[in-house]
Scaffold this motif. Structure first.
Motif, PDB file in Angstrom:
ATOM      1  N   LEU A 154       0.824  -1.207   0.000  1.00  0.00           N
ATOM      2  CA  LEU A 154       0.000   0.000   0.000  1.00  0.00           C
ATOM      3  C   LEU A 154       0.860   1.260   0.000  1.00  0.00           C
ATOM      4  CD1 LEU A 154      -2.666   1.474   0.048  1.00  0.00           C
ATOM      5  CD2 LEU A 154      -2.794   1.096   2.524  1.00  0.00           C
ATOM      6  N   HIS A 155       1.978   1.245   0.734  1.00  0.00           N
ATOM      7  CA  HIS A 155       2.869   2.409   0.702  1.00  0.00           C
ATOM      8  C   HIS A 155       3.362   2.662  -0.722  1.00  0.00           C
ATOM      9  CE1 HIS A 155       2.619   2.738   4.918  1.00  0.00           C
ATOM     10  NE2 HIS A 155       3.576   1.901   5.266  1.00  0.00           N
ATOM     11  N   LEU A 156       3.702   1.582  -1.447  1.00  0.00           N
ATOM     12  CA  LEU A 156       4.123   1.737  -2.843  1.00  0.00           C
ATOM     13  C   LEU A 156       2.963   2.242  -3.702  1.00  0.00           C
ATOM     14  CD1 LEU A 156       6.242   1.428  -5.070  1.00  0.00           C
ATOM     15  CD2 LEU A 156       5.547  -0.980  -5.295  1.00  0.00           C
ATOM     16  N   ALA A 157       1.770   1.720  -3.451  1.00  0.00           N
ATOM     17  CA  ALA A 157       0.588   2.180  -4.196  1.00  0.00           C
ATOM     18  C   ALA A 157       0.383   3.681  -4.018  1.00  0.00           C
ATOM     19  CB  ALA A 157      -0.652   1.415  -3.726  1.00  0.00           C
ATOM     20  N   ASN A 158       0.583   4.184  -2.792  1.00  0.00           N
ATOM     21  CA  ASN A 158       0.443   5.620  -2.552  1.00  0.00           C
ATOM     22  C   ASN A 158       1.412   6.427  -3.401  1.00  0.00           C
ATOM     23  OD1 ASN A 158      -1.683   5.838  -0.636  1.00  0.00           O
ATOM     24  ND2 ASN A 158      -0.329   5.146   1.003  1.00  0.00           N
ATOM     25  N   LYS A 159       2.645   5.936  -3.508  1.00  0.00           N
ATOM     26  CA  LYS A 159       3.649   6.643  -4.299  1.00  0.00           C
ATOM     27  C   LYS A 159       3.305   6.616  -5.790  1.00  0.00           C
ATOM     28  CE  LYS A 159       6.338   7.783  -0.884  1.00  0.00           C
ATOM     29  NZ  LYS A 159       6.462   9.210  -0.478  1.00  0.00           N
ATOM     30  N   LEU A 160       2.817   5.470  -6.270  1.00  0.00           N
ATOM     31  CA  LEU A 160       2.463   5.373  -7.681  1.00  0.00           C
ATOM     32  C   LEU A 160       1.211   6.180  -7.997  1.00  0.00           C
ATOM     33  CD1 LEU A 160       3.209   1.593  -8.347  1.00  0.00           C
ATOM     34  CD2 LEU A 160       4.600   3.576  -8.974  1.00  0.00           C
ATOM     35  N   ALA A 161       0.299   6.275  -7.036  1.00  0.00           N
ATOM     36  CA  ALA A 161      -0.895   7.099  -7.238  1.00  0.00           C
ATOM     37  C   ALA A 161      -0.522   8.569  -7.393  1.00  0.00           C
ATOM     38  CB  ALA A 161      -1.863   6.909  -6.073  1.00  0.00           C
ATOM     39  N   GLU A 162       0.521   8.988  -6.702  1.00  0.00           N
ATOM     40  CA  GLU A 162       0.997  10.366  -6.858  1.00  0.00           C
ATOM     41  C   GLU A 162       1.427  10.641  -8.295  1.00  0.00           C
ATOM     42  OE1 GLU A 162       4.113  11.066  -4.056  1.00  0.00           O
ATOM     43  OE2 GLU A 162       2.814  10.779  -2.299  1.00  0.00           O
ATOM     44  N   VAL A 203      -8.044  -2.899   8.419  1.00  0.00           N
ATOM     45  CA  VAL A 203      -6.860  -2.482   9.177  1.00  0.00           C
ATOM     46  C   VAL A 203      -6.111  -1.352   8.480  1.00  0.00           C
ATOM     47  CG1 VAL A 203      -4.572  -3.229   9.984  1.00  0.00           C
ATOM     48  CG2 VAL A 203      -6.570  -4.696  10.346  1.00  0.00           C
ATOM     49  N   ILE A 204      -6.027  -1.394   7.155  1.00  0.00           N
ATOM     50  CA  ILE A 204      -5.119  -0.464   6.456  1.00  0.00           C
ATOM     51  C   ILE A 204      -5.821   0.642   5.672  1.00  0.00           C
ATOM     52  CG2 ILE A 204      -3.379  -2.280   6.208  1.00  0.00           C
ATOM     53  CD1 ILE A 204      -4.139  -2.240   3.160  1.00  0.00           C
ATOM     54  N   HIS A 205      -7.144   0.638   5.627  1.00  0.00           N
ATOM     55  CA  HIS A 205      -7.815   1.598   4.750  1.00  0.00           C
ATOM     56  C   HIS A 205      -7.440   3.042   5.069  1.00  0.00           C
ATOM     57  CE1 HIS A 205     -10.903   3.221   7.528  1.00  0.00           C
ATOM     58  NE2 HIS A 205     -10.774   2.056   8.126  1.00  0.00           N
ATOM     59  N   HIS A 206      -7.153   3.324   6.341  1.00  0.00           N
ATOM     60  CA  HIS A 206      -6.813   4.703   6.714  1.00  0.00           C
ATOM     61  C   HIS A 206      -5.451   5.131   6.175  1.00  0.00           C
ATOM     62  CE1 HIS A 206      -4.614   2.355   9.708  1.00  0.00           C
ATOM     63  NE2 HIS A 206      -3.927   3.437   9.994  1.00  0.00           N
ATOM     64  N   LEU A 207      -4.641   4.166   5.720  1.00  0.00           N
ATOM     65  CA  LEU A 207      -3.332   4.487   5.149  1.00  0.00           C
ATOM     66  C   LEU A 207      -3.408   4.803   3.660  1.00  0.00           C
ATOM     67  CD1 LEU A 207      -1.173   1.695   6.867  1.00  0.00           C
ATOM     68  CD2 LEU A 207      -1.415   4.095   7.562  1.00  0.00           C
ATOM     69  N   ASN A 208      -4.596   4.654   3.082  1.00  0.00           N
ATOM     70  CA  ASN A 208      -4.801   4.972   1.675  1.00  0.00           C
ATOM     71  C   ASN A 208      -4.884   6.490   1.520  1.00  0.00           C
ATOM     72  OD1 ASN A 208      -5.627   5.289  -0.968  1.00  0.00           O
ATOM     73  ND2 ASN A 208      -7.421   3.954  -0.807  1.00  0.00           N
ATOM     74  N   LEU A 209      -3.841   7.082   0.976  1.00  0.00           N
ATOM     75  CA  LEU A 209      -3.776   8.536   0.867  1.00  0.00           C
ATOM     76  C   LEU A 209      -4.454   9.057  -0.392  1.00  0.00           C
ATOM     77  CD1 LEU A 209      -0.046   9.068   1.965  1.00  0.00           C
ATOM     78  CD2 LEU A 209      -2.102   8.942   3.388  1.00  0.00           C
ATOM     79  N   HIS A 210      -4.834   8.149  -1.302  1.00  0.00           N
ATOM     80  CA  HIS A 210      -5.427   8.564  -2.580  1.00  0.00           C
ATOM     81  C   HIS A 210      -6.624   7.670  -2.915  1.00  0.00           C
ATOM     82  CE1 HIS A 210      -1.813  11.019  -3.224  1.00  0.00           C
ATOM     83  NE2 HIS A 210      -1.135   9.963  -2.798  1.00  0.00           N
ATOM     84  N   GLU A 266       5.877   8.964   5.429  1.00  0.00           N
ATOM     85  CA  GLU A 266       6.555  10.138   5.956  1.00  0.00           C
ATOM     86  C   GLU A 266       5.884  10.599   7.249  1.00  0.00           C
ATOM     87  OE1 GLU A 266       6.486  13.008   2.864  1.00  0.00           O
ATOM     88  OE2 GLU A 266       7.645  11.774   1.468  1.00  0.00           O
ATOM     89  N   LEU A 267       6.730  10.935   8.221  1.00  0.00           N
ATOM     90  CA  LEU A 267       6.198  11.518   9.451  1.00  0.00           C
ATOM     91  C   LEU A 267       5.676  12.921   9.155  1.00  0.00           C
ATOM     92  CD1 LEU A 267       8.834  10.549  12.175  1.00  0.00           C
ATOM     93  CD2 LEU A 267       6.462   9.827  12.078  1.00  0.00           C
ATOM     94  N   SER A 268       4.597  13.272   9.785  1.00  0.00           N
ATOM     95  CA  SER A 268       4.040  14.606   9.572  1.00  0.00           C
ATOM     96  C   SER A 268       3.352  15.077  10.840  1.00  0.00           C
ATOM     97  CB  SER A 268       3.034  14.587   8.412  1.00  0.00           C
ATOM     98  OG  SER A 268       1.847  13.911   8.806  1.00  0.00           O
ATOM     99  N   THR A 269       2.963  16.332  10.821  1.00  0.00           N
ATOM    100  CA  THR A 269       2.254  16.892  11.982  1.00  0.00           C
ATOM    101  C   THR A 269       0.879  16.256  12.131  1.00  0.00           C
ATOM    102  OG1 THR A 269       1.468  18.679  10.551  1.00  0.00           O
ATOM    103  CG2 THR A 269       3.458  19.098  11.839  1.00  0.00           C
TER     104      THR A 269
END
Length: 467
Positions: free
Chosen positions: A30-38, A54-61, A253-256
């Motif tokens: 999923l982390h790779l998917a986020n990068k490719l979606a960008e 479990v992971i749906h909240h990590l879907n940034l796109h 990436e860590l963020s606020t």
């Protein structure tokens, strides 16, 4: 001149991802998917429902990354409701592998409907045979270290059902292995013999599953970078005769937007910078009660403040009921043992944390390399052992807890390793800190990781355009 236009060059816009049903595989996919979606790619991830929750909240796109539910078939001996490796003890993983292989028809139906440009997968060794006749490219994505693949799962090992590998054969690197520093110990080799055991439908072995996956795909991808494992990636490519594309570690990436929970922010804030030892062994590993107690007693013996996040040991419903007698009273105010999930990456970035005791799963390995903590390693499973060889023996950025010839450790050896790396006057501590700092600075160089993704994106575009 005619009005004919040049044909549109094919590009990789639609991708299907189908990882092994374990969170340690699903999350990096999923982390790779986020990068490719960008980059504008549309990705469909095929996952069990529990994993999606479990992971749906990590879907940034979510407009580009969608989840398609795969029903996990029931297999005799597999507990009812099992969907991921987190639901079962490791001893039953081979049954989940059978269920995984029996999702083949669901996968095929999805592919026929979706018609993607590329399928990215890992342990579904039957994927290339299904998608190649449809003109769809396939890529085997390794989310464990190149070191793990290069020493254990290359054709040079030549493991067959008729000639299973022996302890003596597995004790040495395979022919052509590009390093002489990796030495596997007796108890470690025993735990690596699983590669020759059945791990899927029709008795396919783990070795067959991985090597077939990598032999028959169009390209190999590895979640690593050349600054750490260049020679090992080259070796893998030569063994399989395939192009090898690197994604980098692909960490979130860590963020606020990811503040540390108040519980831990307050507790950690009560200690001096760099003084706390943090221990976590991932979402799957379950210790037996004796191992669990030796571990926490080792932390007590170190005399240092500590936060231990572990699943309850075998036979216990909570970590509290498994703690040694009088332990809580003795460590009150400086020690905490927690049985739930914690924000590992955020905790590692807290200024009070000075040491990370890890099982060296591959995600944790990268998080350890990227943080500013000293590293102590206690591997338990196959790829963790090989990751540990990389960090402790090759890169020399960590210390491994000593074990006897049977693989047992003691509270004294655990305490000794922790105090060794936390002793500012220790030559060993100074050496590993210097090496760690050098690699961390390289890996955190501005733009390095984005360049890996840019190159990987270009690689898959080129792959799809090939006839």
């Amino acid at each position: 001149m005619g009005n004919d236009q040049e044909p549109t060059m094919r590009c990789c816009q639609d991708i299907v991802m189908f990882p092994w049903f374990a969170m340690g595989h699903i999350t990096p996919f999923l982390h790779l998917a986020n990068k490719l979606a960008e980059k504008g790619c549309r990705i469909k991830m095929l996952l069990p429902n529990k994993a999606i929750q479990v992971i749906h909240h990590l879907n940034l796109h979510p407009h580009l990354i969608t989840f398609h539910t795969i029903a996990v078939p029931q297999v005799e001996g597999l507990p009812l409701g099992t969907e991921t490796a987190s639901d079962i003890p490791i001893s039953l993983a081979h049954l989940l592998a059978i269920a995984f292989d029996r999702t083949r028809d669901q996968f095929q139906a999805t592919i026929l409907h979706s018609k993607p440009d590329l399928v990215i997968y890992d342990l579904a060794h039957w994927v290339p045979a299904l998608v190649k006749p449809l003109g769809i490219k396939s890529m085997s994505y390794t989310v464990v270290s190149a070191a793990g693949i290069a020493i254990l799962l290359v054709p040079a090992r030549n493991i067959t059902k008729d000639k299973p590998i022996t302890v003596a054969e597995l004790s040495v690197p395979p022919p052509g292995y590009p390093s002489s520093t990796v030495v596997l110990r007796g108890h470690e080799v025993q735990s690596l013999l699983f590669v020759a055991q059945p791990f899927g439908d029709n008795g396919v072995t783990f070795y067959e599953k991985v090597t077939t996956s990598m032999h028959q795909c169009d390209a190999l991808a590895i979640r690593t970078c050349s600054e750490i494992e260049a020679n090992l990636c080259d070796y893998i490519g030569s063994q399989y005769g395939k192009p090898v594309f690197l994604t980098g570690p692909v960490l979130p990436e860590l963020s606020t937007n990811m503040p540390l929970e108040d519980r831990w922010a307050t507790w950690l804030g009560g200690f001096e910078p760099g003084s706390v030892v943090f221990c976590a062994f991932g979402s799957q590993l379950v210790l037996d009660k004796d191992q669990f107690q030796k571990l926490v007693l080792g932390f007590e013996l170190s005399g240092l403040p500590f936060l231990v996040a572990l699943k309850p040991p075998t036979g216990s419903s909570t970590v509290e009921e498994a703690l040694p007698a009088g332990f809580c009273e003795r460590v009150k105010g400086r020690g905490m043992v927690w049985g739930g999930w914690v924000q590992q990456l955020v905790i590692l970035s807290h200024p009070s944390v000075g040491c990370f005791v890890s099982h060296c799963g591959f995600g944790s390995m990268w998080e350890a390399l990227m943080c500013d903590c000293q590293i102590v390693l206690m591997p338990h499973l196959g790829d963790q052992i090989l990751n540990t060889r990389l960090l402790a023996d090759e890169l020399k950025v960590a210390v491994e807890v000593e074990r006897d010839e049977n693989g047992w450790t003691s509270k004294e050896s655990i305490s000794k390793s922790i105090k060794l790396v936390m002793d500012k006057d220790s030559e060993v501590a100074s050496t590993i800190k210097t090496n760690h700092t050098r690699y961390r600075q390289t890996l955190t160089t501005q733009g390095l990781m984005s360049r890996y993704i840019d190159k990987f994106f270009q690689n898959i575009q080129d792959l799809v355009r090939q006839k």
